[in-house]
Design an enzyme around this catalytic site. Structure first.
Site, short mmCIF file in Angstrom:
data_model
loop_
_atom_site.label_atom_id
_atom_site.label_comp_id
_atom_site.label_asym_id
_atom_site.label_seq_id
_atom_site.Cartn_x
_atom_site.Cartn_y
_atom_site.Cartn_z
N CYS A 107 -11.60 3.40 1.01
CA CYS A 107 -10.32 3.34 1.86
C CYS A 107 -9.97 2.31 2.61
O CYS A 107 -10.85 1.77 3.58
CB CYS A 107 -10.63 4.75 2.59
SG CYS A 107 -8.99 5.30 3.02
N HIS A 155 -8.54 2.92 5.15
CA HIS A 155 -8.11 3.64 6.59
C HIS A 155 -9.81 3.29 7.16
O HIS A 155 -9.98 2.90 8.50
CB HIS A 155 -7.57 4.69 6.59
CG HIS A 155 -6.94 5.17 6.67
ND1 HIS A 155 -5.77 5.02 5.29
CD2 HIS A 155 -5.89 5.94 7.33
CE1 HIS A 155 -4.83 5.27 5.71
NE2 HIS A 155 -4.41 5.63 6.94
N GLU A 208 -6.27 7.99 11.86
CA GLU A 208 -4.45 8.23 12.05
C GLU A 208 -4.51 8.13 13.46
O GLU A 208 -3.50 7.88 13.66
CB GLU A 208 -3.75 8.65 11.45
CG GLU A 208 -3.89 8.15 9.51
CD GLU A 208 -3.40 8.68 9.00
OE1 GLU A 208 -2.27 9.39 8.89
OE2 GLU A 208 -2.65 7.99 7.75
N CYS A 219 -4.03 -0.91 -1.88
CA CYS A 219 -4.53 0.51 -2.27
C CYS A 219 -5.27 0.38 -3.34
O CYS A 219 -4.93 -0.08 -4.46
CB CYS A 219 -2.75 1.09 -2.97
SG CYS A 219 -2.72 2.32 -3.01
N ASP A 255 0.55 -1.80 0.15
CA ASP A 255 -0.18 0.26 0.20
C ASP A 255 1.06 1.14 0.21
O ASP A 255 1.95 0.78 0.07
CB ASP A 255 -1.01 0.20 1.23
CG ASP A 255 -2.16 0.99 1.36
OD1 ASP A 255 -2.59 1.92 -0.01
OD2 ASP A 255 -2.41 1.27 2.64
N SER A 256 0.35 2.49 0.27
CA SER A 256 1.14 3.21 -0.37
C SER A 256 1.51 4.64 1.21
O SER A 256 2.37 4.68 1.29
CB SER A 256 0.66 4.42 -1.04
OG SER A 256 -0.60 4.97 -0.22
#
Lengths: 278, 278
Positions: free
Chosen positions: A192, A194, A158, A79, A16-17
Site C-alpha cells: 500500500c 501509504h 495520514e 495505485c 493514484d486514487s
C-alpha cells in the site's frame, strides 16, 4: 531537435486514487532526478479499493486520459487497486508504456527472499484481490505468499503518527499476526503506497518479531527502478536537466497540500496544487 | 385490525453507508425491544463522507426508497454524512417521519453539558461539514463546540481492537488534542457510529485527561430515545410482540456478517445477511 529528443523531454504521468501515490513520486524523483513528473490524485473518488473492477477501470481511464493530455511519455499507476485490474486497458487506450506497482513489488520480493516465503501487508481490498500472490507466482512458482490486511496503517500515515508508542504497537501486532506459525518469511512487501511512511517502524518490528533481519520491499521504490530500466531501454530518459513536479487533484486541494509534504518527503516550497475535473 | 394497528405493526427502516449503523440498531433494539427493524448497509458505496452533497442525496434516496418497499412506518438515518445533508429530501420523497443522528446527539449533549462547552469527535467529513456545531447552536446559542477528527477509531472498531494498550493510547492522544487549551468541556459527542464500540476506553480516557467525569454522548442512543418519543406521540409503537431484525447490504455480505456481531453487541444466531442491488 529530433522526435526522440522531444519525446524524452516529455513528462511522466503518475496517478493514484489519493495521496498515497506521492510516495511513488518521491521514489521516482530520487531515482530519476532529471524527469518532469505530473501527478494526479483522484481525491474526489478515493478510495478505489471498495469499488467494482468495472468502476475502477472507468476511473483509471479518466485519470490516464487527463494525464495523456499533458503530453506524457509514460504512465505510472501508483495505485495498487488500479494496478491489479486496469493496466492492460490503459495500455490499449493510451498507446504508451504503462507501469503498475504490484509486479515490480512482487519481482523485488522474489529477488530479496532466500526462503521463498514472502509476507505482504496491504489494504483489505488489495489482499482480497490476490494480486500479489498471483504476481509472485508468475515470477517464481515455488514461492509462497502470506498476506495480512493492515488497515490502521493508512490513518497512522495520514495523521503523521510515524514513530513512538502507537505506531510501534500497531505494527508489532500486525506483524505478530502475519508471522504466527510462519517464521520463515524473510521478505515483507509494503503493498500500500501509504505504508512507506512507516517503513522505519516496520523494519524494526519485523526484525524484532522474526528474531532476524527481514527485507522490507517498497513497491514504489521497485516501480521507480523498473521505470528507470524501461526509459533507458527505449531511449526516453531525460538527462542534463533538473526535474520538476506538477500536482493535480480532483477535490480538496487545500487538504492535499497540508499532508502532501509528509508523503513527498520534502516541503512543497510554494508548489501549487491544482484542482481539475474528471 | 384497524389501520393504525396495522401501521404500528410495520417495521422501522434503518440505513447507513456501511456497518457502523448497527450500533444505532443495537441502541434501538435495547430501547424498543418490540420493534421489527430492517437494516440496509450500502457497503458497495461506503464511505459516503468523501462524496459531494449531490451524490450523497442521490445515494440516500436509493436507500430510503428500497426500505420504503418493505412497508416501513418510519426511517432512521444512521449515517452522520446523510443526516447532515439529506433528511429533508428524504422526508419529501418518502412522506414519512425521518430521523437522523446529528440533531439527537447535539440535543443530548446540550442537555448533558453544564459548562456549555461541548467536544465532538467524528470523521474528517462530519467535522468538516460543521453539522454538529450548527445543530448545537440551534438548540443553545450560548454553547460552544470544539471538534476533532479521530480517523483511527474507525479501523480500531472494525479490527475489534477495543481495549488494551493500542486503543487506550490512540484515544488518549486524540482527547489530549481536543482538550488542549480548553479543559472546560464537560460533554463529549461520539459523532461517528463506529465510536460507541470504544466507549469504555473513551469514557475512561476522557475522565483521565480532563481530571473529572465527562458525559459521553452516543448519538445512536440519543436517536433511539427520540425514536421512542416520536413513535409514542404518533401511536405507532409496536407493543406486546417480540421484535426482529432483517439485514441487507449492497456488497460483500460475508464480510459484513463476520464483523456485524461486534457492532450489534450480540451473535447473529443464524441471521442471514441478504445482498440487494440499488
Amino acid at each position: 531537435m529530433s522526435g526522440m529528443e522531444k519525446r524524452s523531454a516529455a513528462p511522466i504521468g503518475v496517478f493514484d486514487s489519493g495521496l498515497g501515490g506521492l510516495t511513488v513520486v518521491r521514489a521516482i524523483a530520487e531515482a530519476l532526478p532529471g524527469e518532469e513528473l505530473v501527478y494526479l490524485g483522484d481525491t474526489a473518488r478515493v478510495p478505489y479499493g471498495t469499488r467494482s473492477a468495472h468502476t475502477v477501470i472507468r476511473y483509471a481511464r479518466g485519470c490516464g486520459t487527463l494525464l495523456a493530455k499533458h503530453g506524457i511519455k509514460m504512465l505510472v499507476v501508483a495505485c495498487n487497486t488500479v494496478s491489479a485490474v486496469a493496466l492492460d486497458h490503459l495500455r490499449v487506450e493510451l498507446d504508451m508504456p504503462v507501469l503498475g506497482v504490484i509486479e515490480p513489488g512482487a519481482r523485488a520480493a522474489v529477488r530479496a527472499s532466500k526462503s521463498g516465503r514472502i509476507g505482504v501487508i496491504a489494504t483489505a481490498g488489495t489482499v482480497g484481490s490476490g494480486a500479489y500472490p498471483r504476481a509472485v507466482a508468475s515470477f517464481e512458482t515455488r514461492a509462497e505468499v502470506k498476506q495480512l490486511p493492515a488497515p490502521l496503517l493508512v490513518p497512522l500515515a495520514e495523521e503523521g503518527w510515524l514513530d513512538g508508542e502507537v505506531p510501534t504497537l500497531v505494527v508489532r501486532r500486525y506483524l505478530e499476526d502475519l508471522m504466527r506459525g510462519d517464521l520463515q518469511i524473510d521478505a515483507l512487501v509494503l503493498g500500500c503506497t501509504h505504508y512507506p511512511l512507516l517503513s522505519g517502524v516496520i523494519r524494526e518490528e519485523a526484525a524484532r518479531v522474526a528474531g532476524r533481519e527481514i527485507a522490507v520491499v517498497d513497491s514504489g521504490v521497485a516501480a521507480a527502478g523498473e521505470l528507470d530500466e524501461t526509459l533507458r531501454a527505449r531511449g526516453l530518459l531525460r538527462e542534463g536537466a533538473s526535474g520538476g513536479l506538477k500536482l493535480m487533484v480532483t477535490d480538496r486541494p487545500g487538504r492535499f497540500a497540508e499532508v502532501a509534504a509528509r508523503f513527498l518527503g520534502r516541503d512543497l516550497d510554494g508548489l501549487e496544487v491544482e484542482q481539475v475535473d474528471l
